[in-house]
Design a protein around this motif. Structure first.
Motif, PDB file in Angstrom:
ATOM      1  N   ASN A 230       0.729  -1.260  -0.217  1.00 23.69           N
ATOM      2  CA  ASN A 230      -0.061   0.008  -0.057  1.00 23.69           C
ATOM      3  C   ASN A 230       0.944   1.420   0.041  1.00 23.69           C
ATOM      4  N   LEU A 231       1.895   1.349   1.151  1.00 28.53           N
ATOM      5  CA  LEU A 231       2.831   2.422   0.879  1.00 28.53           C
ATOM      6  C   LEU A 231       3.792   2.480  -0.356  1.00 28.53           C
ATOM      7  N   MET A 232       3.952   1.298  -0.982  1.00 28.31           N
ATOM      8  CA  MET A 232       4.739   1.450  -2.113  1.00 28.31           C
ATOM      9  C   MET A 232       3.921   2.066  -3.408  1.00 28.31           C
TER      10      MET A 232
ATOM     11  N   PHE B 238      -1.462   9.882  -0.606  1.00 27.67           N
ATOM     12  CA  PHE B 238      -2.754   9.801   0.255  1.00 27.67           C
ATOM     13  C   PHE B 238      -3.857   8.941  -0.597  1.00 27.67           C
ATOM     14  N   THR B 239      -4.064   9.483  -1.521  1.00 25.30           N
ATOM     15  CA  THR B 239      -5.224   9.004  -2.299  1.00 25.30           C
ATOM     16  C   THR B 239      -4.895   7.475  -2.794  1.00 25.30           C
TER      17      THR B 239
ATOM     18  N   LEU C 185       2.009   6.586   6.756  1.00 27.13           N
ATOM     19  CA  LEU C 185       2.250   7.459   5.266  1.00 27.13           C
ATOM     20  C   LEU C 185       2.822   8.657   5.533  1.00 27.13           C
ATOM     21  N   GLN C 186       2.501   9.466   6.378  1.00 30.04           N
ATOM     22  CA  GLN C 186       3.429  10.570   6.764  1.00 30.04           C
ATOM     23  C   GLN C 186       4.773  10.441   6.883  1.00 30.04           C
ATOM     24  N   LYS C 187       4.980   9.348   7.862  1.00 27.97           N
ATOM     25  CA  LYS C 187       6.462   9.352   7.993  1.00 27.97           C
ATOM     26  C   LYS C 187       7.206   8.762   6.827  1.00 27.97           C
ATOM     27  N   CYS C 188       6.622   7.787   6.361  1.00 29.61           N
ATOM     28  CA  CYS C 188       7.310   7.331   4.811  1.00 29.61           C
ATOM     29  C   CYS C 188       7.611   8.350   3.645  1.00 29.61           C
ATOM     30  N   PHE C 189       6.323   9.146   3.475  1.00 32.65           N
ATOM     31  CA  PHE C 189       6.404  10.298   2.582  1.00 32.65           C
ATOM     32  C   PHE C 189       7.567  11.110   3.108  1.00 32.65           C
TER      33      PHE C 189
ATOM     34  N   PRO D 280      -2.724   8.701   7.665  1.00 29.94           N
ATOM     35  CA  PRO D 280      -1.967   7.911   8.565  1.00 29.94           C
ATOM     36  C   PRO D 280      -0.756   8.178   8.891  1.00 29.94           C
ATOM     37  N   ASN D 281      -0.440   8.017  10.125  1.00 31.30           N
ATOM     38  CA  ASN D 281       0.705   8.383  10.585  1.00 31.30           C
ATOM     39  C   ASN D 281       1.893   7.938   9.961  1.00 31.30           C
TER      40      ASN D 281
END
Length: 695
Positions: free
Chosen positions: A563-565, A625-626, A591-595, A588-589
């Motif tokens: 999902n993050l990939m 995010f989308t 996703l924020q951290k990964c981005f 989501p936290n």
């Protein structure tokens, strides 16, 4: 109050005054059209007999390359299929390349019917079926990539014949470089058949190809339309007139039309900023047997809003209605989401539809299918439908003499105009086709009258150096050999003939600039060989290959979470300026951290690219995010569309392009197995209803 009563209210109402200029539309026909309109109808069915230009092209391709330029619907595909048949009889293989996935899919079906499904394979970003078949149908980018692979492995491409459909894409500002690369890299032993709309400098292109391929290229130029075209003018009163006077080749505007244009108090079909009454216009067109029609409108919103103005155009034919419903149901078996589409009612009840890039691929396919079967009275479309999509009509209707090119509105070029008018008149279904101009704020009738007989434009080179090209050429060429290769480009040929040596040097200098940066960043060694990183990075044939490659080198991609990939790769794909003002509580936290981790670690490399004069790719979290929401199936399609703020078609395109980028990562499984597995799972997650392959 007494003072107010002295003045009737209607004198103060500007809307009322404007309404006085809006006529009641009544069908009418200029007497000079009676003879022309008497020829409207379906031609008698006759045994197929190839035209002289088709026979000539087949004869040429036996010993030479051939560039066929002819109007839309003239029968260029017949030449291709006959030539492919000859190759197959000799036991050879053929490659048919087209610019659009939709067109590629339709050709795959067509050739499977002709030659048998066992003999035809398809290669696009979305599909890979029977890649060893004798006939391969695919996108031009895939063919270019196969040429890259063949050169890097020191092998010859596994084909005995190549067809480039829509060869005028050589001049496309975004993708023309791919066509030019194919023409340069293709081995001279492989005959090349190019099929194109009419272009102004076909012989110049042929001369260039003859020079670089050491194989004669001959032009077959057919100017005759398969269905004659007659230009019309729709007077606001409802009377249809000729647009041009007697001899339409003269380009002289018909006197009554000229009188209308010269009258400062002439009638208008609509109030300023409003669409014209399409229901009334359809009524007139229907009375004179001018349907089906394609209306070219200015924007997506206009196309959608036009449908609600057609309430009078009731579909009272039960057989036609049932046929429409049946086709809708067939597509819904593959894409159930289509059943919820708000415009289904317009198709079934009114026999009208909208077609534009803001819609889902499945919806556009549905509209094309219904139009091709003659089940719709009208389609309201943006000008993008004119290029590469095959659904002609008896009449095309213009409301503007300009078009949006993605950045701004610009006047229609002769090529764009001829692409649109090429949809007027269906071969085998119409004796004559019509191009109808409707007056309005954005319609320059004088300009359109000149475009009707305007000569086609020249195609110019759009070749440009990028990192993917540089890496792939360095796999099999030295830097000196690449400079020699660039001297063979169409750009160099045009500049040499224009005696402009400075422009010729630009390509070499730009290549050197890319080459030096690859050495500086460790993708190319000092002796000009690709390093290990350069070798695997060359397989990333995407828009941002170096940024993605750098992400792998730094180990910053989320290899354990598909999902993050998908989300992170979407931020590389996105090219739109995006509003990133998101409530951090809804993102989501992880996703924020990964981005933040990815963008922070890539920032030094981006800064270096910018310092060396390369473009800066902005990263936005909104597309990430989308994509994260969609990949994780956290919300319905409708909810994800609403959150994204994008049109359905735009979101579908982002998903499809993200999937295409992920496939390039899958190809790196020998170097980055975990990332490749995450990318594989991500593709499976994001390609589902309503964004799936329908074929």
């Amino acid at each position: 109050m007494k003072q107010y009563k002295q003045f009737p209210q209607k004198k103060f109402n500007p809307i009322f005054k404007k309404k006085k200029n809006l006529p009641k539309i009544k069908p009418g026909l200029d007497y000079n059209l009676k003879k022309i309109f008497s020829s409207i109808g379906i031609p008698e069915t006759q045994p197929f007999k190839p035209d002289p230009f088709q026979i000539k092209a087949l004869s040429i391709i036996e010993n030479s390359d051939c560039l066929v330029t002819a109007p839309t619907g003239a029968g260029k595909t017949w030449i291709a299929s006959e030539a492919i048949g000859r190759i197959l009889k000799k036991g050879g293989k053929a490659w048919y390349a087209s610019p659009l996935k939709a067109l590629t899919n339709s050709k795959y079906i067509e050739f499977s019917d002709i030659f048998g499904p066992e003999n035809v394979g398809i290669l696009t970003g979305d599909r890979k079926e029977k890649p060893e078949a004798q006939i391969i149908v695919g996108t031009t980018e895939i063919l270019r990539n196969q040429l890259y692979d063949a050169m890097s492995e020191g092998q010859d491409i596994d084909s005995n014949f190549v067809i480039l459909d829509e060869a005028h894409y050589l001049g496309d500002i975004d993708r023309g470089v791919v066509w030019e690369e194919v023409m340069i890299y293709l081995p001279p032993r492989v005959p090349l058949l190019m099929l194109s709309a009419t272009i102004g400098n076909a012989r110049q292109i042929a001369s260039w190809l003859t020079l670089i391929r050491k194989r004669q290229c001959i032009v077959v130029d057919e100017k005759k339309r398969p269905v004659p075209l007659f230009p019309l003018f729709f007077h606001p009163s409802g009377t249809i007139m000729p647009l041009l006077s007697g001899n339409k080749s003269s380009g002289q505007i018909y006197k009554k039309v000229k009188d209308f244009l010269n009258n400062k108090n002439n009638l208008s079909l609509s109030l300023p900023g409003r669409l014209p009454p399409f229901g009334d216009i359809l009524k007139v067109l229907k009375k004179y047997n001018l349907l089906p029609a394609i209306f070219f409108l200015k924007s997506r919103a206009d196309c959608d809003n036009a449908l609600n103005m057609c309430e009078k155009n009731l579909n009272n034919d039960p057989d036609k209605k049932n046929h429409i419903i049946q086709i809708i149901e067939n597509i819904c078996l593959h894409v159930p989401h289509i059943r919820k589409h708000r415009q289904i009612r317009h198709l079934e009840q009114l026999a009208v539809g909208a077609h534009h890039s803001g819609q889902l691929p499945a919806w556009k396919l549905l509209i094309e299918s219904l139009m091709n079967k003659g089940l719709l009275d009208a389609v309201f479309a943006t000008s993008t439908v004119a290029a590469g999509v095959n659904f002609p009509a008896r009449t095309i209707v213009f409301l503007n003499s300009d078009r949006y090119n993605g950045i701004e509105f610009k006047s229609l070029t002769p090529t764009e105009f001829h692409q649109m008018t090429g949809r007027a008149g269906r071969r085998g279904m119409d004796k004559i086709g019509f191009a109808t101009a409707i007056p309005g704020k954005y319609m320059d009738i004088k300009k359109v009258s000149k475009l009707i007989n305007a000569e086609p434009e020249d195609v110019t080179s759009q070749i440009k150096i990028n990192f993917s090209m540089t890496l792939n050429l360095l796999l099999s060429h030295t830097s000196d050999q690449i400079e020699e290769l660039l001297e063979r480009s169409f750009a160099a040929y045009l500049l040499d003939n224009g005696k402009n040596s400075e422009g010729h040097e630009y390509l070499k200098n730009d290549f050197s600039r890319h080459y030096r940066f690859l050495i500086e960043t460790g993708y190319v060694s000092q002796n000009g060989q690709l390093t290990e990183d350069g070798i695997w990075a060359s397989q990333l044939r995407v828009d941002q290959p170096l940024l993605i490659a750098e992400g792998f080198r730094k180990g910053i991609f989320p290899e354990d979470d598909p999902n993050l990939m998908a989300a992170i790769i979407a931020s590389f794909v996105n090219e739109r300026e995006t509003n990133d003002r998101l409530d951090k509580e809804i993102v989501p936290n992880k996703l924020q951290k990964c981005f933040k981790h990815v963008t922070k670690n890539l920032k030094p490399f981006q800064s270096l690219m910018f310092e060396r004069g390369f473009g800066l790719h902005p990263f936005y979290i909104m597309p990430a995010f989308t994509m994260f929401l969609w990949a994780g199936e956290f919300h319905s399609w409708e909810k994800v569309v609403a959150i994204s703020g994008m049109a359905e078609g735009d979101l579908a395109m982002l998903i499809l392009r993200t999937a295409d980028n992920l496939r390039h990562i899958i190809a790196l499984k020998n170097v980055f197995p975990k990332a490749a597995e995450a990318a594989l799972q991500a593709v499976e997650k994001i390609l589902r209803d309503p964004v799936i392959n329908l074929y």
